[in-house]
Design an enzyme around this catalytic site. Sequence first.
Site, PDB file in Angstrom:
ATOM      1  N   ASP A 202       0.838  -1.188   0.000  1.00  0.00           N
ATOM      2  CA  ASP A 202       0.000   0.000   0.000  1.00  0.00           C
ATOM      3  C   ASP A 202       0.877   1.243   0.000  1.00  0.00           C
ATOM      4  O   ASP A 202       2.068   1.174  -0.290  1.00  0.00           O
ATOM      5  CB  ASP A 202      -0.936  -0.032   1.209  1.00  0.00           C
ATOM      6  N   THR A 203       0.287   2.379   0.345  1.00  0.00           N
ATOM      7  CA  THR A 203       0.933   3.688   0.302  1.00  0.00           C
ATOM      8  C   THR A 203       2.300   3.711   0.981  1.00  0.00           C
ATOM      9  O   THR A 203       2.466   3.201   2.081  1.00  0.00           O
ATOM     10  CB  THR A 203       0.023   4.717   0.992  1.00  0.00           C
ATOM     11  N   VAL A 204       3.296   4.338   0.327  1.00  0.00           N
ATOM     12  CA  VAL A 204       4.597   4.571   0.952  1.00  0.00           C
ATOM     13  C   VAL A 204       4.607   5.987   1.510  1.00  0.00           C
ATOM     14  O   VAL A 204       3.832   6.854   1.082  1.00  0.00           O
ATOM     15  CB  VAL A 204       5.755   4.389  -0.051  1.00  0.00           C
TER      16      VAL A 204
END
Length: 375
Positions: A202-204
């Site tokens: 998912d999002t970094v």
Amino acid sequence: MSHYVIAVHCGAGYHSTQKEDAYKTLCKTACIKVSRMLEKNIDAVESVTEAVRYLENSELTNAGVGSNLNIRGSVECDAAIMEGKQLMFGAVGAISGVQNPVTVSAKLLTRQLGKKLSLGRLHPSVIVGEGANKWARENGLYTVDTGCLVTDYSRKTFNSHKTKLDILNEKINSKKRKFTVQSQEKSEESCAVLETEEGIQDTVGAIVMDTAGNIASAVSSGGISLKQPGRLGPAATYGAGCWAYNQRPGKPGVGTVTSGSGEHIMKTLLARESALSIQRENNVSLGLSNSFKESFLGCEQIKQQLQSEFLEGEKEKLAGVLALGQNEDKTDIVKTSVSLCRERLGYLLHNTSCLLQRPRPRSSHALPVKLLRQH
């Protein structure tokens, strides 16, 4: 006492154990690369942009190159950045053809710090879709063919997920059931196992405090696999994906970035709510704990389970927050996670005094994270 802090994470998700060393190296290298910038007094905005840009360039992450593909098999990314001095925010959503969406977000932010447009018009803080790509080109930012962002791995994952979706849709739409309920349950269970093995991320995100004490946070994401074209996620939503606030008289500084279930994070404005809770408590650990209980998970009181009013009825609430707290006495980094998955995390601190009792930076990367599950 002049010091700096760098904190990065590669995203919550089912990270492949076979790539464990690669994730550790990615986090460590990002921290070291940005530390060299900070030692040259590069500011927090430019430094945090570089940290996330480095993560976007890695095929290991769901950001930039190698992002998840949408239902049509193409890449659309979200990214945002916020700085804590003047509280400016810049973001792009559902942008295609840009390898490093965070650089577009950073350009949007820096433009807001300058002069207004003609006739007193304000610079945009968020641009989406084709408008974002056009704005990037017009402002001298590098664009690429969308296909350049698709890797063999992301295409393989897309084909696997799309096949499962097609099979499921066929079962739903078919008047003649070819499988029993029991066989369907087994099939769905097998799909879940495959998704775990395929390494969904998912999002970094990253948080930086520079040597002047300025805080900046940034996030980037390719979004969920098979998402609808044009879908906007928390990485492009104000207050959801990232938050930054410099220390002020009587008010601690704080930086947060989030990762997890996008719709849950957006509905609860998790980055902002976590940051405000940390400031109220003047304690990172306590502030994050209270934020999750009050705004995200709900809590138990008088033998009654109270749900978050924004996520009522949700059986699984998935999110993680990486946070930095800054006050006159100390700077803390704490990561808390409410997730079924794993998250890869790294941080590096440096102080020119004897705070760390070492003349060189101390680093820790890819720390194991305790995982919690809320029912």
